[in-house]
Design a protein around this motif. Structure first.
Motif, mmCIF file in Angstrom:
data_model
loop_
_atom_site.group_PDB
_atom_site.id
_atom_site.type_symbol
_atom_site.label_atom_id
_atom_site.label_comp_id
_atom_site.label_asym_id
_atom_site.label_seq_id
_atom_site.Cartn_x
_atom_site.Cartn_y
_atom_site.Cartn_z
ATOM 1 N N ALA A 192 0.858 -1.162 0.580
ATOM 2 C CA ALA A 192 1.893 -2.173 0.756
ATOM 3 C C ALA A 192 3.288 -1.565 0.629
ATOM 4 O O ALA A 192 4.209 -1.924 1.384
ATOM 5 C CB ALA A 192 1.706 -3.289 -0.274
ATOM 6 N N TYR A 250 4.008 0.454 3.668
ATOM 7 C CA TYR A 250 4.367 -0.442 4.768
ATOM 8 C C TYR A 250 5.822 -0.904 4.634
ATOM 9 O O TYR A 250 6.547 -0.991 5.629
ATOM 10 C CB TYR A 250 3.419 -1.637 4.797
ATOM 11 C CG TYR A 250 3.633 -2.558 5.970
ATOM 12 C CD1 TYR A 250 3.507 -2.098 7.273
ATOM 13 C CD2 TYR A 250 3.959 -3.902 5.771
ATOM 14 C CE1 TYR A 250 3.716 -2.947 8.354
ATOM 15 C CE2 TYR A 250 4.157 -4.759 6.847
ATOM 16 C CZ TYR A 250 4.027 -4.275 8.138
ATOM 17 O OH TYR A 250 4.229 -5.112 9.206
ATOM 18 N N LEU A 287 -5.096 -5.043 4.785
ATOM 19 C CA LEU A 287 -4.146 -4.168 5.468
ATOM 20 C C LEU A 287 -3.795 -4.638 6.874
ATOM 21 O O LEU A 287 -3.295 -3.866 7.696
ATOM 22 C CB LEU A 287 -4.716 -2.744 5.528
ATOM 23 C CG LEU A 287 -5.051 -2.112 4.174
ATOM 24 C CD1 LEU A 287 -5.709 -0.762 4.365
ATOM 25 C CD2 LEU A 287 -3.808 -1.984 3.311
ATOM 26 N N ALA A 325 -1.630 -5.742 9.539
ATOM 27 C CA ALA A 325 -0.176 -5.665 9.680
ATOM 28 C C ALA A 325 0.176 -5.300 11.114
ATOM 29 O O ALA A 325 -0.443 -4.412 11.699
ATOM 30 C CB ALA A 325 0.405 -4.615 8.730
ATOM 31 N N MET A 345 0.370 -8.513 6.134
ATOM 32 C CA MET A 345 1.052 -7.833 5.036
ATOM 33 C C MET A 345 2.527 -8.209 5.003
ATOM 34 O O MET A 345 3.171 -8.346 6.044
ATOM 35 C CB MET A 345 0.915 -6.314 5.174
ATOM 36 C CG MET A 345 -0.485 -5.787 4.947
ATOM 37 S SD MET A 345 -0.551 -3.979 4.999
ATOM 38 C CE MET A 345 0.174 -3.577 3.397
#
Length: 361
Positions: free
Chosen positions: A227, A230, A276, A278, A303
């Protein structure tokens, strides 16, 4: 609609973390493309060793290439390139339809070069030329010696899959190498479009601390690290530095999730795939994980671009004695050592198959 198609439609590319000659021959890979929204794949020495030792699909080519006087390492690259060229051709329509954003396959440089910058550059250059396909990534580790090799390869126009990344800091170091390579191309008047992905490994975090943290904190470290990676990725895409390169015609290095199979038998088998999801990222999945997600995965919230509760999770883990900064370095070193061990095992397997075929001739 299958969950895999939903995930793809949400903006994430699904790549298979596997390749075998059998799945090329029997149409399995083609079926995954048509039915499960798979748009690329990755490979590594362990994957190829399993494929080579599982049957006789590679025996004839091993004997043929060995007869030319090739080393066992050279034999491997001939085997891998033969499979990956076929896979690249299979994904070529995706590559063309997306104008080179998707439809990629990946081949790794020898893990024995992990501390050799110049050797990595030389082998990456040779493999890129030998692959002779526009949609083949060369995998280079994002280690201290790998980072300058990544920059040089990007500057040379070689598409790179940066591997062995674990933390946001390691991801940003890889992104920096990519940006420098593209910036040098712009300064030199070259086409700034050189594709790249940055592969962040997830489940290995949780395996490393599984026996050291309370039950309620199990399987949370890898997702928290992802996270924050990201968040760093999204921040980079919003930065003036990237804006200048985008204005020059460059394309972003996409973030990729690796090591996404669930290792904890008490956790959901699609834990990481669900967590996950995204847009504008890639999720690589081992075959079993892909099939599980297609069967019973559920696309929930995507996400959060700001990292969500990741920092709070890391604070809880720190309270349980987890030094995630030191652990990131350990994981990268251990990952490099694991890749090297897999390489030695692969070479021994090729030698054993060659001996068996020769004895049986």
């Amino acid at each position: 609609m299958k969950p895999t198609q939903e995930l793809h439609d949400a903006g994430q590319s699904l790549w298979l973390d596997n390749i075998t000659r059998g799945m090329l021959d029997d149409g399995t890979l083609s079926r995954y493309l048509d039915e499960l929204a798979v748009t690329g794949l990755t490979s590594n020495p362990t994957i190829f060793e399993k494929a080579i030792s599982a049957g006789s699909d590679y025996d004839a080519q091993i004997a043929e290439v060995k007869a030319t006087g090739a080393s066992d390492e050279e034999v491997f690259f001939e085997l891998a390139l033969a499979d990956l060229r076929r896979a690249a051709d299979l994904f070529a329509p995706v590559f063309e339809r997306t104008d080179g954003v998707d439809g990629w396959v990946s081949l790794e440089v020898s893990p024995l070069l992990v501390h050799d910058t110049e050797g990595t550059i030389a082998q990456a250059t040779a493999l890129h030329a030998a692959a002779d396909r526009p949609n083949v990534f060369i995998k280079i580790p994002g280690t201290p010696a790998g980072l300058p090799a990544i920059e040089e390869c990007i500057f040379a126009g070689i598409p790179v899959n940066v591997t062995l990344l674990f933390s946001p800091a390691q991801y940003l170091a890889a992104a920096e190498a990519y940006l420098r390579g593209v910036e040098r191309r712009v300064q030199a008047g070259l086409n700034p479009v050189v594709a790249s992905v940055a592969s962040v490994f997830v489940s290995r975090w949780d395996t490393a601390v599984a026996e050291k943290v309370p039950t309620e904190l199990r399987d949370r470290l890898g997702i928290a690290q992802a996270a924050l990676a990201y968040r760093a990725y999204r921040d980079l895409l919003d930065s003036p530095r990237w804006g200048r390169l985008a204005n020059a015609g460059a394309r972003a290095q996409r973030l990729l999730w690796a090591s996404t199979s669930t290792k904890n038998p008490d956790a959901p088998d699609v834990l990481y795939i669900n967590a996950l999801a995204a847009p504008f990222t890639v999720s690589t999945m081992p075959e079993a994980t892909l099939l599980s997600f297609a069967d019973h995965g559920q696309l929930g919230e995507l996400m959060a671009a700001d990292g969500g509760d990741a920092e709070a999770v890391l604070e809880e883990l720190a309270g349980a004695g987890v030094d995630h900064v030191a652990l990131a370095e350990d994981l990268q070193r251990e990952g490099a050592a694991s890749f090297e061990a897999s390489w030695h095992s692969l070479v021994k397997t090729i030698a054993a198959v060659e001996a068996e075929v020769t004895d049986g001739a």
